[in-house]
Design a protein around this motif. Structure first.
Motif, PDB file in Angstrom:
ATOM      1  N   GLN A  18       0.729  -1.088  -0.061  1.00 36.97           N
ATOM      2  CA  GLN A  18       0.043  -0.069   0.035  1.00 36.97           C
ATOM      3  C   GLN A  18       0.835   1.200   0.052  1.00 36.97           C
ATOM      4  OE1 GLN A  18      -3.815   0.027   2.277  1.00 36.97           O
ATOM      5  NE2 GLN A  18      -3.085  -1.819   3.507  1.00 36.97           N
ATOM      6  N   GLU A  19       0.274   2.440  -0.179  1.00 40.00           N
ATOM      7  CA  GLU A  19       0.976   3.608   0.060  1.00 40.00           C
ATOM      8  C   GLU A  19      -0.193   4.784   0.481  1.00 40.00           C
ATOM      9  OE1 GLU A  19       2.758   3.997  -3.951  1.00 40.00           O
ATOM     10  OE2 GLU A  19       1.000   5.096  -4.711  1.00 40.00           O
ATOM     11  N   PHE A  20       0.752   5.928   0.776  1.00 41.40           N
ATOM     12  CA  PHE A  20      -0.347   7.145   1.141  1.00 41.40           C
ATOM     13  C   PHE A  20      -0.915   7.484  -0.202  1.00 41.40           C
ATOM     14  CE2 PHE A  20       2.054   8.271   5.023  1.00 41.40           C
ATOM     15  CZ  PHE A  20       0.825   8.166   5.707  1.00 41.40           C
ATOM     16  N   CYS A  21      -2.077   8.082  -0.241  1.00 41.30           N
ATOM     17  CA  CYS A  21      -2.814   8.574  -1.506  1.00 41.30           C
ATOM     18  C   CYS A  21      -2.102  10.033  -1.763  1.00 41.30           C
ATOM     19  CB  CYS A  21      -4.329   8.884  -1.167  1.00 41.30           C
ATOM     20  SG  CYS A  21      -5.373   7.386  -1.197  1.00 41.30           S
ATOM     21  N   ILE A  22      -1.858  10.737  -0.392  1.00 42.41           N
ATOM     22  CA  ILE A  22      -1.103  12.019  -0.836  1.00 42.41           C
ATOM     23  C   ILE A  22      -0.299  12.438   0.561  1.00 42.41           C
ATOM     24  CG2 ILE A  22      -3.142  13.166  -1.896  1.00 42.41           C
ATOM     25  CD1 ILE A  22      -3.514  14.895   0.567  1.00 42.41           C
ATOM     26  N   TYR A  23       0.816  12.746   0.255  1.00 39.78           N
ATOM     27  CA  TYR A  23       1.732  13.238   1.510  1.00 39.78           C
ATOM     28  C   TYR A  23       2.489  14.531   1.155  1.00 39.78           C
ATOM     29  CZ  TYR A  23       5.434  10.721  -1.145  1.00 39.78           C
ATOM     30  OH  TYR A  23       6.394  10.237  -2.155  1.00 39.78           O
ATOM     31  N   PRO A  24       3.003  15.436   2.229  1.00 39.26           N
ATOM     32  CA  PRO A  24       3.784  16.377   1.733  1.00 39.26           C
ATOM     33  C   PRO A  24       5.201  16.267   1.133  1.00 39.26           C
ATOM     34  CG  PRO A  24       3.744  16.323   3.886  1.00 39.26           C
ATOM     35  CD  PRO A  24       2.863  14.990   3.605  1.00 39.26           C
ATOM     36  N   THR A  25       5.677  17.129   0.528  1.00 39.69           N
ATOM     37  CA  THR A  25       7.318  16.927   0.167  1.00 39.69           C
ATOM     38  C   THR A  25       8.069  16.655   1.340  1.00 39.69           C
ATOM     39  OG1 THR A  25       7.487  19.294  -0.085  1.00 39.69           O
ATOM     40  CG2 THR A  25       6.909  18.059  -1.961  1.00 39.69           C
ATOM     41  N   THR A  26       7.502  17.290   2.562  1.00 36.54           N
ATOM     42  CA  THR A  26       8.369  17.109   3.868  1.00 36.54           C
ATOM     43  C   THR A  26       8.253  15.784   4.669  1.00 36.54           C
ATOM     44  OG1 THR A  26       6.540  18.575   5.023  1.00 36.54           O
ATOM     45  CG2 THR A  26       8.666  19.869   3.989  1.00 36.54           C
ATOM     46  N   TYR A  27       7.946  14.901   3.740  1.00 36.17           N
ATOM     47  CA  TYR A  27       7.201  13.663   4.577  1.00 36.17           C
ATOM     48  C   TYR A  27       8.308  13.050   5.473  1.00 36.17           C
ATOM     49  CZ  TYR A  27       9.233  10.517   1.080  1.00 36.17           C
ATOM     50  OH  TYR A  27       9.948   9.541   0.475  1.00 36.17           O
ATOM     51  N   ILE A  28       9.735  13.192   5.050  1.00 33.45           N
ATOM     52  CA  ILE A  28      10.606  12.498   5.864  1.00 33.45           C
ATOM     53  C   ILE A  28      10.431  12.844   7.443  1.00 33.45           C
ATOM     54  CG2 ILE A  28      13.093  11.960   5.962  1.00 33.45           C
ATOM     55  CD1 ILE A  28      11.741  10.425   3.626  1.00 33.45           C
ATOM     56  N   LYS A  29      10.301  14.231   7.604  1.00 29.65           N
ATOM     57  CA  LYS A  29      10.357  14.630   8.839  1.00 29.65           C
ATOM     58  C   LYS A  29       8.962  14.992   9.237  1.00 29.65           C
ATOM     59  CE  LYS A  29      14.948  17.136   8.356  1.00 29.65           C
ATOM     60  NZ  LYS A  29      15.518  18.539   8.479  1.00 29.65           N
ATOM     61  N   ALA A  30       7.982  15.404   8.371  1.00 24.26           N
ATOM     62  CA  ALA A  30       6.592  15.882   8.777  1.00 24.26           C
ATOM     63  C   ALA A  30       5.754  14.981   9.814  1.00 24.26           C
ATOM     64  CB  ALA A  30       5.894  16.376   7.609  1.00 24.26           C
ATOM     65  N   THR A  31       5.150  15.188  10.553  1.00 27.60           N
ATOM     66  CA  THR A  31       4.171  14.495  11.495  1.00 27.60           C
ATOM     67  C   THR A  31       2.748  14.264  10.893  1.00 27.60           C
ATOM     68  OG1 THR A  31       3.444  16.320  13.117  1.00 27.60           O
ATOM     69  CG2 THR A  31       5.583  14.884  13.493  1.00 27.60           C
ATOM     70  N   ALA A  32       2.190  13.341  11.114  1.00 30.13           N
ATOM     71  CA  ALA A  32       0.789  13.283  10.641  1.00 30.13           C
ATOM     72  C   ALA A  32      -0.108  14.081  11.315  1.00 30.13           C
ATOM     73  CB  ALA A  32       0.324  11.766  11.350  1.00 30.13           C
ATOM     74  N   GLY A  33      -0.266  14.609  12.493  1.00 30.29           N
ATOM     75  CA  GLY A  33      -0.700  15.668  12.969  1.00 30.29           C
ATOM     76  C   GLY A  33      -0.621  16.878  12.304  1.00 30.29           C
ATOM     77  N   GLY A  34       0.865  17.190  12.273  1.00 23.86           N
ATOM     78  CA  GLY A  34       1.245  18.445  11.575  1.00 23.86           C
ATOM     79  C   GLY A  34       0.529  18.648  10.237  1.00 23.86           C
ATOM     80  N   PHE A  35       0.494  17.522   9.446  1.00 24.07           N
ATOM     81  CA  PHE A  35       0.343  17.645   8.084  1.00 24.07           C
ATOM     82  C   PHE A  35      -1.438  17.789   8.026  1.00 24.07           C
ATOM     83  CE2 PHE A  35      -0.680  14.923   4.057  1.00 24.07           C
ATOM     84  CZ  PHE A  35      -0.747  15.937   3.457  1.00 24.07           C
ATOM     85  N   VAL A  36      -2.115  17.002   8.742  1.00 23.49           N
ATOM     86  CA  VAL A  36      -3.584  17.410   8.990  1.00 23.49           C
ATOM     87  C   VAL A  36      -4.115  18.717   9.310  1.00 23.49           C
ATOM     88  CG1 VAL A  36      -5.747  16.578   9.966  1.00 23.49           C
ATOM     89  CG2 VAL A  36      -4.133  15.007   9.154  1.00 23.49           C
ATOM     90  N   SER A  37      -3.227  19.343  10.331  1.00 19.58           N
ATOM     91  CA  SER A  37      -3.718  20.367  10.940  1.00 19.58           C
ATOM     92  C   SER A  37      -3.328  21.615  10.220  1.00 19.58           C
ATOM     93  CB  SER A  37      -3.303  20.592  12.488  1.00 19.58           C
ATOM     94  OG  SER A  37      -3.848  19.486  13.505  1.00 19.58           O
ATOM     95  N   GLY A  38      -1.962  21.547   9.519  1.00 18.74           N
ATOM     96  CA  GLY A  38      -1.461  22.695   8.806  1.00 18.74           C
ATOM     97  C   GLY A  38      -1.080  22.522   7.630  1.00 18.74           C
ATOM     98  N   GLY A  39      -1.303  21.530   6.792  1.00 16.97           N
ATOM     99  CA  GLY A  39      -1.155  21.246   5.460  1.00 16.97           C
ATOM    100  C   GLY A  39      -2.364  21.214   4.627  1.00 16.97           C
ATOM    101  N   SER A  40      -2.058  20.853   3.364  1.00 16.33           N
ATOM    102  CA  SER A  40      -3.289  20.789   2.684  1.00 16.33           C
ATOM    103  C   SER A  40      -3.183  19.674   1.466  1.00 16.33           C
ATOM    104  CB  SER A  40      -3.436  22.004   1.656  1.00 16.33           C
ATOM    105  OG  SER A  40      -2.269  22.460   1.114  1.00 16.33           O
ATOM    106  N   GLY A  41      -2.145  19.623   0.753  1.00 15.26           N
ATOM    107  CA  GLY A  41      -1.811  18.602  -0.409  1.00 15.26           C
ATOM    108  C   GLY A  41      -0.556  18.329  -0.761  1.00 15.26           C
ATOM    109  N   GLY A  42      -0.087  17.833  -1.578  1.00 16.02           N
ATOM    110  CA  GLY A  42       1.161  17.670  -2.061  1.00 16.02           C
ATOM    111  C   GLY A  42       1.420  16.361  -2.967  1.00 16.02           C
ATOM    112  N   ILE A  43       2.410  15.713  -2.904  1.00  9.87           N
ATOM    113  CA  ILE A  43       2.345  14.387  -3.852  1.00  9.87           C
ATOM    114  C   ILE A  43       1.395  13.537  -3.829  1.00  9.87           C
ATOM    115  CG2 ILE A  43       4.029  12.479  -4.158  1.00  9.87           C
ATOM    116  CD1 ILE A  43       5.399  15.173  -4.345  1.00  9.87           C
ATOM    117  N   GLY A  44       0.804  13.198  -4.636  1.00  2.94           N
ATOM    118  CA  GLY A  44      -0.230  12.548  -4.740  1.00  2.94           C
ATOM    119  C   GLY A  44      -1.738  13.239  -5.173  1.00  2.94           C
ATOM    120  N   SER A  45      -1.542  14.534  -4.996  1.00  2.63           N
ATOM    121  CA  SER A  45      -2.733  15.619  -5.329  1.00  2.63           C
ATOM    122  C   SER A  45      -3.371  15.663  -6.672  1.00  2.63           C
ATOM    123  CB  SER A  45      -2.429  16.964  -4.515  1.00  2.63           C
ATOM    124  OG  SER A  45      -2.518  16.778  -3.249  1.00  2.63           O
TER     125      SER A  45
END
Length: 447
Positions: free
Chosen positions: A131-158
């Protein structure tokens, strides 16, 4: 050790309460310095206490203590956001969630995680079970799940799956900011009050992301002498339903010149398109590059996907970071262009601003609609000149999401702000949860 420090240490253990000044300064920052406007506004903001709870019960205890003592609380993941989302405007307690870093459950089509886990670790585990994420940010190596949901919007996969609110978050577990915090599960439309709300409406303690079947992705750079050809090619790939894609990013020269790790494969004076496409579609992609008078100047086979250099590190807002690393006096904008007139809109902007504005599109979908989404680099002169640029773009039909404000309703969330404000009053009646991020709330603190 003062009274609040003692109580926090008693709740969490002294090792999980940070009060030394260098650490508080470091953990009170995100990447707001991409914006000179935000830099002037936020540089002196710092939390009084940093705490690192290990579970939901410990967060509840911190929230109760904060409400009892009328102390503001801000939630932090990895701090990879760009808008000052996690900056503690009024000091107080900053909750670092990175100890809450477990994958709770992987099922077919979904993964349930704690908020502090790094998305790169989740993606690795997902790909190991096909499996894989449908979308994730370009900062995914460091970014956290909660940070992405609370402060992000889209990214790779969008380009295929849309933004976070297009069904890519399936469920949230949330705590309220009250003396006795409530805990509840949110699904469906209700999640709009929590996704990309900067943690102002509740504290997320679990997230369920949508996942999809693993794809073998080939990465490549296509080079073009003509910017319009690169954009028409990008649109062609974006619209072609036969080609599975995870990313389409178009960069006007000289943006590619800032990509220092790619200098050996970047051709001077060429506009580039960075692609992630399904391996079995790569021959078709190469033929389309040729049809549009371009060449494939670099490729990374699927066997090396997410190993070593990643071309996603040169897309989305990473382009701004590379320009700043090159000591360019640049900043950026965020805008959505019209699919039927974006080429004309670009010409009008270039005629007016010439080398003050460099085009960078990350093609995406929102609610199924294809959008030429732009994160252009702009030369920074003054705040007034920057907002003159924004006004001109909007006058020709380009929707600008202002990245130079830390206010939710001024950065593109105005359509949802009434609902968010209502939910904030319900869940945070004392106005203590990340205050200063919603201007219309006016930082109300009820006695």
């Amino acid at each position: 050790m003062n009274g609040i420090h003692k109580k926090l240490s008693s709740l969490l253990g002294e090792e999980n309460v940070i009060v030394d000044l260098p650490s508080r300064k470091q953990l009170s920052k995100d990447f707001y310095w991409y914006s000179p406007v935000l830099t002037d506004m936020l540089d002196d903001k710092i939390a009084d206490y940093i705490v690192k709870p290990g579970n939901e019960e410990e967060i509840k205890c911190v929230l109760t203590l904060a409400v009892q003592n009328k102390i503001p609380v801000t939630i932090r993941g990895a701090g990879t956001g760009n808008y000052g989302q996690i900056i503690p405007m009024n000091g107080g307690i900053l909750i670092d969630t990175t100890r809450m870093n477990k994958i709770i459950q992987i099922e077919e089509g979904s993964v349930r995680v704690e908020p502090g886990i790094k998305l790169g670790l989740v993606e690795k585990e997902l790909r190991e079970v096909n499996q894989e994420f449908c979308i994730y940010p370009t900062t995914y190596i460091k970014a956290t799940a909660g940070g992405f949901v609370s402060g992000g919007s889209g990214g790779i996969g969008s380009i295929t799956w849309g933004n976070l609110w297009d069904g890519n978050v399936l469920e949230l577990r949330v705590l309220t900011m009250e003396e006795t915090p409530r805990v509840f599960t949110v699904k469906g439309e209700g999640m709009m009050n929590y996704i990309h709300s900067y943690g102002t409406t509740g504290v997320i303690t679990e997230i369920v992301f949508r996942t999809t079947k693993r794809v073998e992705w080939t990465q490549c750079i296509a080079s073009f002498s003509d910017l319009e050809n690169s954009l028409i090619f990008s649109e062609k790939i974006a619209k072609d339903s036969q080609i599975k894609k995870r990313s389409i990013s178009t960069c006007e020269w000289p943006i590619p010149s800032y990509f220092q790790p790619l200098q050996k494969v970047i051709e001077p004076d060429k506009h580039i398109v960075i692609l992630e496409v399904e391996e079995k579609s790569f021959e078709l992609v190469k033929s389309l590059v040729s049809e549009h008078n371009g060449t494939v100047s670099y490729e990374i086979p699927s066997s090396k996907y997410q190993k070593g250099i990643r071309l996603s590190d040169f897309t989305w807002n990473h382009t701004t970071l590379w320009a700043l690393n090159a000591n360019e006096k640049m900043t950026y904008l965020q805008g959505s262009f019209s699919l039927d007139s974006y080429l004309e809109q670009i010409k009008l902007i270039k005629e007016k601003y010439k080398d003050e504005f460099f085009n960078h599109f990350d093609w995406m979908r929102s609610k199924g609609e294809l959008i030429p989404q732009q994160i252009p680099l702009v030369r920074y002169k003054t705040k007034e000149h920057l907002y003159e640029m924004i006004s001109f773009c909007e006058s020709i039909g380009v929707k600008i999401y202002d990245p130079h404000t830390n206010l939710l309703e001024k950065g593109g969330w105005e359509a949802y702000i009434d609902s968010v404000v209502q939910k904030k009053h319900e869940n945070d009646p004392h106005g203590l949860l990340n205050p200063g991020k919603i201007g219309v709330v006016n930082d109300l603190v009820k006695g």
